[in-house]
Design an enzyme around this catalytic site. Structure first.
Site: not given
Length: 289
Positions: A81, A174, A223, A232, A235
């Site tokens: 994260c 992703h 997410e 994100c 992301g």
């Protein structure tokens, strides 16, 4: 049964560009929650409320400063994260857990290196992106991709239409697609379908990227395990990597999310992605679990 049953746990509520977290110091208190307890903590009506819970632990080896664990709002533990990493370094500095401005942190997917900049923003060395489908993991068997720049786009059948995505891992998977208008992207309809698409055996984060110009994108991300978040970090990294590989972007890239601005720099395959953005402490408290 959790060993924390009936105990009061100290926490700090933080966010990075609106991606919000409950941060827990597991060095000075015992944290051993069940998935149900993680979901309770994340609940915005009955608990504290968060997209993810971040747990700070002692390192398992001498060459890193801390161990970093991440739990999604659905109670699942995940690998990485990026926005959380910024909150992590701000927390350990503010709490006096380190006197360093740059630290090495072990995660489920490898070591990251966040650093506090002079202006208070935080830059995280997120490591090199993973681009081989089987390592993401993404099942490309019997799929015919199409080349665009240095990238391969893959077709996914989503809600009766074909969506072309770039598959990238930043330690977590992703699926990035380019859209004409991020604000109008069908994220609520398509996001859950992409997340659970059978070609992603560990599920996937679904990114919807609008190219503003070669150094600026707008981005929304659905997410894995959390739904759409205001920002994100991984992301943003994955979207910029995909855009550069497709020949659409030049590093560094400003990423506008619904929660704020991030900056992503990447110089090419095999090199690390650098994520820069804010982190903020909202409040502290105790909750009985």
């Amino acid at each position: 049964m959790s060993n924390n049953a009936g105990m009061k746990i100290k926490f700090t509520k933080m966010h990075g560009a609106g991606n919000d977290f409950v941060v827990l110091d597991a060095i000075h208190q015992r944290i051993n929650f069940t998935p149900e307890q993680w979901r309770y903590l994340a609940d915005r009506r009955f608990g504290v409320g968060a997209d993810q819970m971040l747990v700070i632990e002692k390192p398992s080896s001498a060459d890193v400063d801390f161990r970093y664990r991440i739990f999604n709002a659905d109670g699942s533990e995940v690998e990485q994260c990026g926005n959380g990493a910024r909150a992590f370094v701000k927390f350990v500095i503010e709490k006096g857990l380190t006197d360093k401005r740059a630290i090495r942190v072990e995660t489920m997917s490898g070591v990251i290196e966040p650093a506090m900049e002079a202006d208070g923003r935080i830059t995280v060395d997120m490591g090199a992106p993973i681009l081989e489908p089987q390592q993401i993991p993404f099942n490309a068997d019997r799929l015919t991709g199409k080349a665009e720049g240095g990238d391969t786009l893959w077709p996914l059948e989503i809600n009766g239409k074909t969506v072309w995505i770039s598959a990238v891992s930043m330690g977590n998977p992703h699926a990035v697609q380019v859209v004409a208008d991020a604000d109008q992207a069908p994220i609520e309809a398509d996001g859950p379908v992409i997340e659970h698409h059978p070609r992603f055996p560990k599920r996937v984060n679904a990114g919807f990227m609008q190219i503003v110009n070669r150094r600026h994108i707008k981005l929304r991300v659905f997410e894995r395990g959390a739904g759409e978040t205001l920002a994100c970090g991984t992301g943003a990294c994955a979207a910029v990597v995909a855009g550069i590989r497709r020949g659409l972007l030049d590093s560094p890239v400003a990423v506008s999310t619904r929660g704020g601005e991030l900056s992503i720099a990447w110089q090419g395959p095999g090199l690390p992605v650098k994520l820069t953005g804010p982190a903020a402490t909202v409040f502290e408290g105790e909750i009985e679990i």
